[in-house]
Design an enzyme around this catalytic site. Structure first.
Site, PDB file in Angstrom:
ATOM      1  N   ASP A 238       0.856  -1.187   0.000  1.00  0.00           N
ATOM      2  CA  ASP A 238       0.000   0.000   0.000  1.00  0.00           C
ATOM      3  C   ASP A 238       0.889   1.233   0.000  1.00  0.00           C
ATOM      4  OD1 ASP A 238      -2.263   1.896   0.702  1.00  0.00           O
ATOM      5  OD2 ASP A 238      -3.335   0.004   0.869  1.00  0.00           O
ATOM      6  N   HIS A 261       1.807   1.952  -3.265  1.00  0.00           N
ATOM      7  CA  HIS A 261       0.878   2.915  -3.857  1.00  0.00           C
ATOM      8  C   HIS A 261       1.425   4.330  -3.858  1.00  0.00           C
ATOM      9  CE1 HIS A 261      -2.816   0.097  -2.983  1.00  0.00           C
ATOM     10  NE2 HIS A 261      -1.914  -0.437  -3.797  1.00  0.00           N
TER      11      HIS A 261
END
Length: 439
Positions: A238, A261
């Site tokens: 993430d 991310h």
């Protein structure tokens, strides 16, 4: 400011190296180094075999350390210490040090706390506190990732439990805290969280988790200020760094991010909440095959202000969305309804960005129809598609945003509407950037 911070980091690293060398030669708990009392967890009864629950010993040692000014809690290199969910709380005597040279792992089986705790290791109500060393901290998150269903997931089955995994290391309500040189891996959820902290130094960290591990942010900030994240390598499933409401005066330098991310501000304004983030600077970041590079994301219906941010001098390597500003963020299995209110976004400078995009997008800005983005500066951005594509210039797209574009050759449907210039003008590396104050 940067030179004084780096000077502090270098002086501290020399001191901690001397401490480490001394501690490696210590054979008994209660020794002293430079007037600081050392408490060795293994000498106090910890087993360190990777299976035995050492939580009670760690708590007993912490109680002694907490009441001893400038004490050192030492986790030796020869041990692998299993801990259940634990709180190391204050207020304590100031200037404490947790020196981790061995490995700390999450306890499995009876007493592991599965399903009952929001965090694994919590450090709370402390000041002038450091966690340093060349050791490893392993949250063993793989037992969570395939079993837990979050409410926002679209693939939840009828028998799934909407139960959140615990975070890894959490610092709460603390000031002047330092986390340095550790290897942190496989947290069930966020790896390293700072909540309601003032004065944070996260330096030289290696944070890793598999690319497909859900919600495993590397460093997560909420309601924290005066934060320095320097020289870190973060490879997770993430966000490498996520910055939430209430955070301000955050400096991120020389970070390597990927997979993951990217670096995200938000999401902000969920459930019509008010959000405030300001004074964010990211410089010399390298993004390697991440989903995003720099991203600001807000929900419709929120309020508040995200402003005074500078993302500069960074490189993208096959990043799918190198730059994203999105006021229509919607992490929901069903579409989000249109709203007329939004968290305002302004004074954003994105400059000196190079590299490649794995899509045809370089910059994507989608601003609210009712609360447009203002004072957005795009300068010296050269992002191409490739290397598997045609190495052409990637695309810029904007919607309802005001600001300036300088020295951009990429194709674009990005008509940033003109308005009076920022007080600082376009990016000038010879002049300090003046951070707008407050929300």
């Amino acid at each position: 400011m940067r030179s004084s911070v780096m000077s502090f980091v270098k002086r501290s690293d020399v001191f901690f190296m001397l401490v480490m060398l001394f501690l490696m030669s210590c054979s008994a708990s209660g020794s002293f180094v430079n007037g600081r009392q050392v408490f060795n967890v293994m000498m106090e009864g910890a087993v360190g075999d990777g299976r035995t629950d050492d939580g009670e010993v760690f708590q007993r040692v912490w109680a002694m350390v907490c009441r001893t000014p400038s004490a050192i809690m030492y986790v030796p290199a020869e041990g692998r210490f299993s801990l259940p969910p634990s709180v190391f709380g204050g207020p304590c005597a100031p200037n404490l040090l947790l020196q981790v040279e061995g490995t700390i792992v999450a306890l499995e089986g009876p007493g592991s706390g599965t399903g009952h705790y929001k965090s694994w290791l919590v450090f709370r109500n402390l000041r002038d506190f450091s966690v340093v060393g060349n050791g490893r901290i392993n949250g063993k998150g793989n037992r969570w990732w395939s079993q837990v269903c979050r409410p926002s997931m679209k693939n939840c089955g009828p028998n799934s439990r909407p139960e959140e995994p615990p975070n890894g290391l959490v610092f709460q309500n603390s000031s002047n805290v330092r986390v340095s040189n550790l290897r942190i891996r496989d947290s069930p959820k966020f790896h390293l969280t700072f909540s309601n902290c003032d004065g944070v130094y996260a330096t030289g960290l290696h944070i890793t988790a598999p690319r497909d591990s859900p919600n495993t942010d590397g460093i997560h900030l909420t309601n924290s200020r005066n934060v320095f994240i320097l020289n870190c390598k973060i490879r997770t499933g993430d966000d490498c760094v996520s910055i939430q409401s209430g955070s301000n005066r955050v400096l991120i330098e020389d970070i390597m991010c990927g997979p993951g991310h990217g670096i995200s501000v938000g999401s902000l304004g969920e459930s019509k909440s008010r959000a405030c983030v300001w004074g964010i600077r990211v410089e010399r970041a390298i993004f390697d095959r991440t989903t995003n590079g720099f991203r600001i994301k807000t929900w419709q219906g929120g309020s508040g202000h995200a402003h005074g941010m500078r993302f500069v001098n960074s490189r993208m390597n096959r990043v799918h969305n190198p730059v994203v500003i999105d006021q229509y963020y919607c992490d929901s299995p069903t579409p989000c309804a249109n709203q007329t209110s939004a968290v305002a976004i302004s004074e954003i400078i994105i400059a000196n960005i190079t590299g490649t995009s794995s899509s045809n997008s370089a910059v994507r800005i989608k601003c609210s129809d009712h609360v447009p983005c203002r004072n957005i500066v795009l300068q010296n951005i050269a992002v191409r598609t490739g290397p598997d594509q045609d190495l052409s210039n990637a695309h810029f797209s904007c919607w309802n945003a005001y600001g300036f574009i300088s020295n951009i050759t990429n194709p674009m449907s990005c008509a940033l509407l003109p308005q009076p210039p920022l007080d600082t003008g376009l990016v000038d590396s010879s002049k300090p950037y003046q951070i707008p104050q407050g929300c």
